[in-house]
Design an enzyme around this catalytic site. Structure first.
Site, mmCIF file in Angstrom:
data_model
loop_
_atom_site.group_PDB
_atom_site.id
_atom_site.type_symbol
_atom_site.label_atom_id
_atom_site.label_comp_id
_atom_site.label_asym_id
_atom_site.label_seq_id
_atom_site.Cartn_x
_atom_site.Cartn_y
_atom_site.Cartn_z
ATOM 1 N N ASN A 39 38.088 35.394 46.021
ATOM 2 C CA ASN A 39 38.258 35.393 44.572
ATOM 3 C C ASN A 39 39.074 34.158 44.173
ATOM 4 O OD1 ASN A 39 39.263 35.939 41.984
ATOM 5 N ND2 ASN A 39 38.658 38.066 42.247
ATOM 6 N N ASP B 143 39.819 33.119 41.134
ATOM 7 C CA ASP B 143 40.495 33.212 39.826
ATOM 8 C C ASP B 143 41.919 32.667 39.886
ATOM 9 O OD1 ASP B 143 38.285 34.721 39.334
ATOM 10 O OD2 ASP B 143 39.347 36.612 39.059
ATOM 11 N N HIS B 144 42.552 32.908 41.045
ATOM 12 C CA HIS B 144 43.973 32.574 41.176
ATOM 13 C C HIS B 144 44.200 31.066 41.126
ATOM 14 C CE1 HIS B 144 44.453 36.809 42.143
ATOM 15 N NE2 HIS B 144 43.305 36.642 42.754
ATOM 16 N N ARG C 12 49.284 25.333 32.973
ATOM 17 C CA ARG C 12 49.612 24.057 32.335
ATOM 18 C C ARG C 12 48.526 23.608 31.365
ATOM 19 N NH1 ARG C 12 53.749 21.076 34.949
ATOM 20 N NH2 ARG C 12 53.301 19.490 33.386
ATOM 21 N N HIS D 81 36.081 36.331 38.247
ATOM 22 C CA HIS D 81 36.160 37.348 37.189
ATOM 23 C C HIS D 81 36.261 36.617 35.850
ATOM 24 C CE1 HIS D 81 38.414 41.154 35.545
ATOM 25 N NE2 HIS D 81 37.364 40.830 34.829
ATOM 26 N N ARG E 38 37.013 37.088 32.454
ATOM 27 C CA ARG E 38 37.620 38.109 31.590
ATOM 28 C C ARG E 38 37.327 37.819 30.127
ATOM 29 N NH1 ARG E 38 42.017 41.190 34.180
ATOM 30 N NH2 ARG E 38 42.373 41.915 32.062
ATOM 31 N N ARG F 265 41.605 34.393 30.426
ATOM 32 C CA ARG F 265 42.965 33.964 30.786
ATOM 33 C C ARG F 265 43.001 33.048 32.004
ATOM 34 N NH1 ARG F 265 45.569 39.506 33.140
ATOM 35 N NH2 ARG F 265 45.134 40.212 31.044
ATOM 36 N N HIS F 266 41.978 33.126 32.861
ATOM 37 C CA HIS F 266 41.962 32.194 34.006
ATOM 38 C C HIS F 266 40.612 31.477 34.110
ATOM 39 C CE1 HIS F 266 40.502 35.912 35.779
ATOM 40 N NE2 HIS F 266 41.703 36.409 36.024
ATOM 41 N N GLU G 130 32.480 39.146 38.637
ATOM 42 C CA GLU G 130 33.152 40.373 38.182
ATOM 43 C C GLU G 130 33.195 40.325 36.664
ATOM 44 O OE1 GLU G 130 37.026 40.388 39.845
ATOM 45 O OE2 GLU G 130 36.329 40.656 41.884
ATOM 46 N N THR H 294 46.555 42.452 36.379
ATOM 47 C CA THR H 294 45.332 42.302 37.161
ATOM 48 C C THR H 294 44.547 43.609 36.984
ATOM 49 O OG1 THR H 294 44.438 41.901 39.379
ATOM 50 C CG2 THR H 294 46.511 43.104 39.276
ATOM 51 N N THR H 295 43.348 43.694 37.583
ATOM 52 C CA THR H 295 42.537 44.905 37.403
ATOM 53 C C THR H 295 43.287 46.089 38.021
ATOM 54 O OG1 THR H 295 40.703 43.401 37.804
ATOM 55 C CG2 THR H 295 40.166 45.727 37.589
ATOM 56 N N GLU I 66 32.492 48.795 45.348
ATOM 57 C CA GLU I 66 33.670 48.141 45.921
ATOM 58 C C GLU I 66 34.832 49.117 45.772
ATOM 59 O OE1 GLU I 66 34.482 44.010 44.978
ATOM 60 O OE2 GLU I 66 36.631 44.328 45.248
ATOM 61 N N HIS J 249 41.107 44.311 46.627
ATOM 62 C CA HIS J 249 42.308 44.371 45.798
ATOM 63 C C HIS J 249 43.550 44.656 46.639
ATOM 64 C CE1 HIS J 249 44.824 44.586 42.294
ATOM 65 N NE2 HIS J 249 43.788 44.179 41.583
ATOM 66 N N GLY J 250 44.454 43.684 46.607
ATOM 67 C CA GLY J 250 45.728 43.838 47.311
ATOM 68 C C GLY J 250 45.620 43.673 48.822
ATOM 69 N N GLY K 176 41.654 37.647 47.056
ATOM 70 C CA GLY K 176 42.067 36.469 46.296
ATOM 71 C C GLY K 176 43.521 36.109 46.495
ATOM 72 N N HIS K 177 44.401 36.934 45.957
ATOM 73 C CA HIS K 177 45.807 36.546 45.832
ATOM 74 C C HIS K 177 46.457 36.152 47.162
ATOM 75 C CE1 HIS K 177 49.666 36.401 43.803
ATOM 76 N NE2 HIS K 177 50.159 37.025 44.851
HETATM 77 N N1 PXP Z 1 38.011 42.830 43.770
HETATM 78 C C1 PXP Z 1 38.131 43.057 42.434
HETATM 79 C C2 PXP Z 1 37.088 43.874 41.757
HETATM 80 C C3 PXP Z 1 39.205 42.490 41.708
HETATM 81 O O1 PXP Z 1 39.307 42.719 40.379
HETATM 82 C C4 PXP Z 1 40.136 41.684 42.379
HETATM 83 C C5 PXP Z 1 41.290 41.081 41.634
HETATM 84 O O2 PXP Z 1 40.937 39.960 40.961
HETATM 85 C C6 PXP Z 1 39.965 41.473 43.764
HETATM 86 C C7 PXP Z 1 38.902 42.078 44.432
HETATM 87 C C8 PXP Z 1 40.895 40.610 44.549
HETATM 88 O O3 PXP Z 1 42.175 41.187 44.553
HETATM 89 P P1 PXP Z 1 43.397 40.377 45.155
HETATM 90 O O4 PXP Z 1 43.583 39.162 44.313
HETATM 91 O O5 PXP Z 1 44.522 41.337 45.071
HETATM 92 O O6 PXP Z 1 43.030 40.036 46.576
#
Ligand code: PXP
Length: 238
Positions: free
Chosen positions: A7, A9-10, A18, A43, A45, A49-50, A70, A100-101, A151, A190-191, A212-213
């Site tokens: 992901n 997005d980050h 910035r 994603h 949104r 925002r990103h 997403e 976040t979601t 998912e 996620h996470g 992602g994160h």
């Molecule tokens: N899957 C979905 C559906 C998400 O919304 C996200 C968060 O953007 C992720 C995966 C990735 O999550 P993370 O950034 O915590 O790894």
């Protein structure tokens, strides 16, 4: 073999901090593929925002593996997805005030329009996945609405510790088996990060992770290429 979607997005979040042009998530998408990941996830949104429309359009053009979009289950996003034609769409809930979601979709109380959206996007040749909490009733509803995949939201597992973490892991194992039993593909995300991914990788029903994160965070210190390869190694990919 379990697939890894990254992901990006980050990366766009840092750029938007910035309101400038760097770092570019399009460049990240190219780097993600060069490091050996299987998919680029973005994603788009409602509040932009990103990730911006321009990012999604260019990432669609450059990606040679697979692109997973997403998005919220809205008429506006349905039109967007049909025009963009990503390889897959993952429907996620969206709340403006969230960081976040925060939870999975509530398919049990979803309006009939969600079923129509799944059918329209599927007919266009795009796989549709639902981002759901590990709740068996939600999974059954996903099968009823003919989603291609679920998912599993791993956020509660990622945030728990001790016995609660074991219980969250068991829920994920149970729903992964149920998803496959119902004929859908099981994904998770996620996470997830380097310290908690192994028990998820060991669930044989799970075919795909979206992360992602943790990967972008590690990339700050070691670079994106190494961060992705470290994750692929933990996933038993080499
Ligand atoms: N899957 C979905 C559906 C998400 O919304 C996200 C968060 O953007 C992720 C995966 C990735 O999550 P993370 O950034 O915590 O790894």
């Amino acid at each position: 073999m379990i697939r890894l979607g990254i992901n990006v997005d980050h990366v766009a979040t840092i750029r938007e901090a910035r309101k400038t042009v760097e770092p570019d998530p399009v460049a990240a998408a190219v780097a993600v593929e060069m490091a050996g990941a299987d998919q680029v996830t973005v994603h788009l949104r409602e509040d932009r925002r990103h990730i911006q429309n321009r990012d999604v359009r260019l990432i669609r053009e450059v990606v040679r593996t697979a692109m997973n979009l997403e998005m919220a289950a809205t008429a506006e996003m349905q039109e967007f997805a049909l025009a963009l034609h990503p390889d897959s769409v993952t429907l996620v809930p969206e709340k403006r005030e969230e960081v976040t979601t925060e939870g999975g979709l509530d398919l049990k109380n979803a309006p009939p329009a969600v079923g129509d959206l799944v059918s329209t996007i599927t007919k266009a040749g795009i796989k549709v996945c639902a981002f759901l909490d590990p709740d068996i009733d939600q999974i059954k509803q996903a099968a009823h609405l003919q989603f291609h995949a679920v998912e599993i939201h791993t956020g509660s597992y990622a945030n728990a510790s001790g016995k609660a973490k074991e219980e969250e892991l068991q829920k994920i194992k149970d729903v992964a088996a149920a998803i496959r039993h119902l004929g859908l593909a099981a994904h998770a995300g996620h996470g997830l990060g380097y310290h908690n991914v192994t028990p998820i990788v060991e669930i044989t029903e799970i075919e795909e992770l979206n992360i992602g994160h943790a990967i972008v965070s590690r990339a700050v210190f070691v670079g994106l290429d190494r961060a992705i390869r470290d994750m692929l190694r933990l996933m038993g990919r080499f």
